[in-house]
Design an enzyme around this catalytic site. Structure first.
Site, PDB file in Angstrom:
ATOM      1  N   THR A  36      -4.676   7.723   5.768  1.00  0.00           N
ATOM      2  CA  THR A  36      -4.068   8.594   5.205  1.00  0.00           C
ATOM      3  C   THR A  36      -5.177   9.503   4.161  1.00  0.00           C
ATOM      4  O   THR A  36      -4.682  10.369   3.863  1.00  0.00           O
ATOM      5  CB  THR A  36      -2.944   8.118   4.386  1.00  0.00           C
ATOM      6  OG1 THR A  36      -3.518   7.158   3.307  1.00  0.00           O
ATOM      7  CG2 THR A  36      -1.883   7.270   5.266  1.00  0.00           C
ATOM      8  N   ASP A  57     -10.718  -1.327   7.539  1.00  0.00           N
ATOM      9  CA  ASP A  57      -9.307  -1.769   7.252  1.00  0.00           C
ATOM     10  C   ASP A  57      -9.362  -3.031   6.478  1.00  0.00           C
ATOM     11  O   ASP A  57      -9.965  -4.003   6.747  1.00  0.00           O
ATOM     12  CB  ASP A  57      -8.679  -1.946   8.763  1.00  0.00           C
ATOM     13  CG  ASP A  57      -7.111  -2.385   8.362  1.00  0.00           C
ATOM     14  OD1 ASP A  57      -6.746  -2.629   7.279  1.00  0.00           O
ATOM     15  OD2 ASP A  57      -6.346  -1.760   9.314  1.00  0.00           O
ATOM     16  N   LEU A  74      -6.775   0.054  -4.191  1.00  0.00           N
ATOM     17  CA  LEU A  74      -5.875   1.082  -3.843  1.00  0.00           C
ATOM     18  C   LEU A  74      -5.405   1.584  -2.614  1.00  0.00           C
ATOM     19  O   LEU A  74      -4.535   2.480  -2.339  1.00  0.00           O
ATOM     20  CB  LEU A  74      -6.554   2.501  -4.650  1.00  0.00           C
ATOM     21  CG  LEU A  74      -6.488   2.795  -6.204  1.00  0.00           C
ATOM     22  CD1 LEU A  74      -7.469   1.824  -6.661  1.00  0.00           C
ATOM     23  CD2 LEU A  74      -6.603   4.335  -6.450  1.00  0.00           C
ATOM     24  N   GLY A 103      -9.967 -11.865  -2.481  1.00  0.00           N
ATOM     25  CA  GLY A 103     -10.785 -12.831  -1.906  1.00  0.00           C
ATOM     26  C   GLY A 103     -12.388 -12.348  -2.310  1.00  0.00           C
ATOM     27  O   GLY A 103     -13.314 -13.226  -2.675  1.00  0.00           O
ATOM     28  N   ALA A 115      -3.677  -1.424  -7.800  1.00  0.00           N
ATOM     29  CA  ALA A 115      -2.779  -0.231  -8.126  1.00  0.00           C
ATOM     30  C   ALA A 115      -1.502  -0.323  -7.554  1.00  0.00           C
ATOM     31  O   ALA A 115      -1.031  -0.561  -6.322  1.00  0.00           O
ATOM     32  CB  ALA A 115      -3.314   1.038  -7.326  1.00  0.00           C
ATOM     33  N   TYR A 146       7.195  -0.544   1.312  1.00  0.00           N
ATOM     34  CA  TYR A 146       6.193  -0.030   0.325  1.00  0.00           C
ATOM     35  C   TYR A 146       6.612  -0.887  -0.983  1.00  0.00           C
ATOM     36  O   TYR A 146       5.999  -1.745  -1.610  1.00  0.00           O
ATOM     37  CB  TYR A 146       6.235   1.284   0.175  1.00  0.00           C
ATOM     38  CG  TYR A 146       5.342   1.634  -1.116  1.00  0.00           C
ATOM     39  CD1 TYR A 146       4.020   1.870  -0.627  1.00  0.00           C
ATOM     40  CD2 TYR A 146       5.850   2.366  -2.146  1.00  0.00           C
ATOM     41  CE1 TYR A 146       3.043   2.344  -1.735  1.00  0.00           C
ATOM     42  CE2 TYR A 146       5.079   3.088  -3.070  1.00  0.00           C
ATOM     43  CZ  TYR A 146       3.543   2.799  -3.140  1.00  0.00           C
ATOM     44  OH  TYR A 146       2.792   3.386  -3.770  1.00  0.00           O
ATOM     45  N   TYR A 160      -3.620 -15.656  -8.055  1.00  0.00           N
ATOM     46  CA  TYR A 160      -5.087 -15.747  -8.216  1.00  0.00           C
ATOM     47  C   TYR A 160      -5.629 -15.914  -9.783  1.00  0.00           C
ATOM     48  O   TYR A 160      -6.734 -16.393  -9.960  1.00  0.00           O
ATOM     49  CB  TYR A 160      -5.782 -14.437  -7.681  1.00  0.00           C
ATOM     50  CG  TYR A 160      -6.140 -14.688  -6.322  1.00  0.00           C
ATOM     51  CD1 TYR A 160      -5.172 -14.999  -5.188  1.00  0.00           C
ATOM     52  CD2 TYR A 160      -7.422 -14.768  -5.839  1.00  0.00           C
ATOM     53  CE1 TYR A 160      -5.658 -15.161  -3.809  1.00  0.00           C
ATOM     54  CE2 TYR A 160      -7.927 -15.155  -4.468  1.00  0.00           C
ATOM     55  CZ  TYR A 160      -6.906 -15.321  -3.421  1.00  0.00           C
ATOM     56  OH  TYR A 160      -7.441 -15.461  -2.107  1.00  0.00           O
TER      57      TYR A 160
HETATM   58  P1  NAD Z   1      -3.413   8.300  -0.291  1.00  0.00           P
HETATM   59  O1  NAD Z   1      -2.716   7.962   0.670  1.00  0.00           O
HETATM   60  O2  NAD Z   1      -4.169   9.569  -0.694  1.00  0.00           O
HETATM   61  O3  NAD Z   1      -4.641   7.314  -0.488  1.00  0.00           O
HETATM   62  C1  NAD Z   1      -4.456   5.915   0.413  1.00  0.00           C
HETATM   63  C2  NAD Z   1      -6.009   5.649   0.714  1.00  0.00           C
HETATM   64  O4  NAD Z   1      -5.866   4.212   1.165  1.00  0.00           O
HETATM   65  C3  NAD Z   1      -6.299   6.519   1.643  1.00  0.00           C
HETATM   66  O5  NAD Z   1      -7.680   6.975   1.747  1.00  0.00           O
HETATM   67  C4  NAD Z   1      -6.053   5.628   3.188  1.00  0.00           C
HETATM   68  O6  NAD Z   1      -6.959   6.062   4.157  1.00  0.00           O
HETATM   69  C5  NAD Z   1      -6.542   4.054   2.497  1.00  0.00           C
HETATM   70  N1  NAD Z   1      -5.771   2.919   3.288  1.00  0.00           N
HETATM   71  C6  NAD Z   1      -4.880   2.973   3.458  1.00  0.00           C
HETATM   72  N2  NAD Z   1      -4.541   1.642   4.145  1.00  0.00           N
HETATM   73  C7  NAD Z   1      -5.693   1.122   4.283  1.00  0.00           C
HETATM   74  C8  NAD Z   1      -6.119   0.133   4.995  1.00  0.00           C
HETATM   75  N3  NAD Z   1      -5.287  -0.973   5.659  1.00  0.00           N
HETATM   76  N4  NAD Z   1      -7.506  -0.331   4.838  1.00  0.00           N
HETATM   77  C9  NAD Z   1      -8.439   0.767   4.056  1.00  0.00           C
HETATM   78  N5  NAD Z   1      -7.903   1.850   3.704  1.00  0.00           N
HETATM   79  C10 NAD Z   1      -6.477   2.232   3.591  1.00  0.00           C
HETATM   80  O7  NAD Z   1      -2.454   7.776  -1.587  1.00  0.00           O
HETATM   81  P2  NAD Z   1      -2.727   7.849  -3.380  1.00  0.00           P
HETATM   82  O8  NAD Z   1      -1.623   8.800  -3.848  1.00  0.00           O
HETATM   83  O9  NAD Z   1      -4.059   8.245  -3.579  1.00  0.00           O
HETATM   84  O10 NAD Z   1      -2.349   6.270  -3.558  1.00  0.00           O
HETATM   85  C11 NAD Z   1      -3.459   5.498  -4.081  1.00  0.00           C
HETATM   86  C12 NAD Z   1      -2.990   4.120  -4.432  1.00  0.00           C
HETATM   87  O11 NAD Z   1      -2.087   4.462  -5.566  1.00  0.00           O
HETATM   88  C13 NAD Z   1      -1.951   3.427  -3.359  1.00  0.00           C
HETATM   89  O12 NAD Z   1      -2.114   2.085  -3.423  1.00  0.00           O
HETATM   90  C14 NAD Z   1      -0.549   3.744  -4.039  1.00  0.00           C
HETATM   91  O13 NAD Z   1       0.227   3.015  -3.865  1.00  0.00           O
HETATM   92  C15 NAD Z   1      -0.975   3.570  -5.456  1.00  0.00           C
HETATM   93  N6  NAD Z   1       0.258   4.858  -6.194  1.00  0.00           N
HETATM   94  C16 NAD Z   1       0.100   6.227  -6.231  1.00  0.00           C
HETATM   95  C17 NAD Z   1       0.953   6.950  -6.837  1.00  0.00           C
HETATM   96  C18 NAD Z   1       0.788   8.322  -6.764  1.00  0.00           C
HETATM   97  O14 NAD Z   1       1.703   9.097  -7.393  1.00  0.00           O
HETATM   98  N7  NAD Z   1      -0.365   8.793  -6.239  1.00  0.00           N
HETATM   99  C19 NAD Z   1       1.924   6.379  -7.468  1.00  0.00           C
HETATM  100  C20 NAD Z   1       2.122   4.915  -7.548  1.00  0.00           C
HETATM  101  C21 NAD Z   1       1.071   4.114  -6.836  1.00  0.00           C
END
Ligand code: NAD
Ligand code: UDP
Length: 315
Positions: A36, A57, A74, A103, A115, A146, A160
């Site tokens: 994403t 991944d 994140l 890990g 996050a 989610y 952990y």
């Molecule tokens: P985003 O989708 O822009 O970023 C997520 C990133 O994680 C992307 O670059 C995607 O390619 C990468 N990713 C997803 N699954 C993966 C995997 N299996 N292996 C490696 N990379 C992977 O979303 P965001 O808004 O930047 O959110 C980032 C983090 O913050 C997330 O964990 C989200 O749950 C948390 N979060 C964000 C918000 C918000 O309002 N933006 C609110 C609460 C929590």
């Protein structure tokens, strides 16, 4: 100088975090599978030897040579549209991905931060939400993929900490917005901003009486770094109090963009939380609170949008 791993560092929030870590002089390793996210978000560091990119991944294990001082996890689909499209990947990122990131931190003797999200409170029955509230989540509803992944990630992080003595932190991020949000990620800010700028209807889910509280990305990133350095391992909410209905948000977006685009009511999302606002007493005790007023943050985001070549009808 430290070396910090940011999983999901090519995403919206992760890329701003990478910028902040580099600005203070630490090195970053971005681990991201780009499901994403986009390399465009970190292209400003292309010729910077202090930023390393590893396409991986996180569910497949994270193997890095050299020292690591902190792992900031994140990586996860984050917008409802993305996690509804990628339900199993989302559960895996929160489960297997968090296990692998923990890990890595353990193997390197590094600090760890997950996050997490306000979604762990589900459709809350306590308002505003303090960290002591256990939440109201439908595990078998569409958003459960989610919400439960993040709840599992929090539980694993605490395990952990207890079993391995890892220095762990949990941040519960509330709705954050700003430049670099993917315009088709379905979240309310890019959806309304793009529609308002293109003169297309702003599609309000349901009545629009449901509320959210919006925090600018720069504040959230400062919150992540504050929690990493100062929290005691218990979850910390990071978000901007200042709840508003989605209808109010739509009006504000039209005002900021100067648009007269119409509103259109469409079907409500299943299990859409009806009220959300963070209680940030705990974050304030660590010295953090949001600084960027909503209107200013929206204006900054609009300026980014207007200079962004991917913007426009159909984006
Ligand atoms: P985003 O989708 O822009 O970023 C997520 C990133 O994680 C992307 O670059 C995607 O390619 C990468 N990713 C997803 N699954 C993966 C995997 N299996 N292996 C490696 N990379 C992977 O979303 P965001 O808004 O930047 O959110 C980032 C983090 O913050 C997330 O964990 C989200 O749950 C948390 N979060 C964000 C918000 C918000 O309002 N933006 C609110 C609460 C929590
Ligand atoms: N929403 C909306 N129209 C859109 C996108 C979202 O009315 O085009 C609503 C959505 O139903 C929710 C709120 O705006 O009530 C925030 O949605 P978003 O996807 O940004 O974040 P989350 O639901 O994860 O808080």
């Amino acid at each position: 100088m430290a070396r910090i791993v940011v999983t999901g560092g090519a995403g919206f929030l992760g890329s701003h975090l990478v910028d902040a870590i580099r600005a203070r002089g630490d090195d970053v390793v971005v681990v991201d599978n780009l499901c994403t996210g986009s390399l465009d978000n970190i292209a400003q560091h292309d010729s910077d030897p202090g930023v390393e990119f590893v396409k991986r991944d996180v569910c497949d294990g994270i193997f890095l040579t050299g020292p690591v001082d902190a792992v900031l996890h994140l990586a996860s689909p984050a917008s409802p549209r993305d996690y509804l499209d990628l339900p199993i990947q989302t559960l895996k990122a929160g489960g297997l991905g968090t296990h692998n990131a923990l890990g890595l931190a353990r193997a390197k003797g590094a600090a760890f931060l997950i996050a997490s999200t306000s979604e762990v409170y589900g459709d809350p029955q306590v308002h505003p939400q303090p960290e002591t509230y256990w939440g109201h989540v439908n595990p078998v509803g569409p958003r459960g993929v989610y919400d439960e992944a993040k709840r599992f990630a929090e539980a694993l992080t605490m395990a952990y900490r207890k079993v391995h003595g890892l220095n762990t932190q949990i941040i519960r991020i509330f709705n954050t917005y700003g430049p670099r949000m993917r315009l088709d990620d379905g979240r309310v800010l890019p959806a309304f901003l793009d529609a308002a700028e293109c003169g297309l209807p702003l599609k309000v889910h349901g009545s629009g009486e449901q509320t959210r509280s919006f925090c600018y990305c720069e504040d959230t990133v400062r919150g992540i770094l504050t929690v990493l350095e100062k929290a005691d391992g218990n979850p910390v909410n990071v978000g901007a109090p200042g709840e508003m209905t989605i209808l109010e948000f739509a009006s504000l977006m039209k005002e900021v963009t100067g648009s007269d685009a119409p509103l259109e009511h469409v079907e409500a999302m299943v299990d859409d939380p009806q009220r959300r606002e963070p209680d940030i007493t705990r974050a304030k005790s660590l010295g953090w609170e949001p600084r960027v007023p909503l209107r200013e943050g929206l204006e900054r985001t609009l300026a980014w949008y207007r200079s962004y070549e991917g913007a426009g009808p159909g984006a």
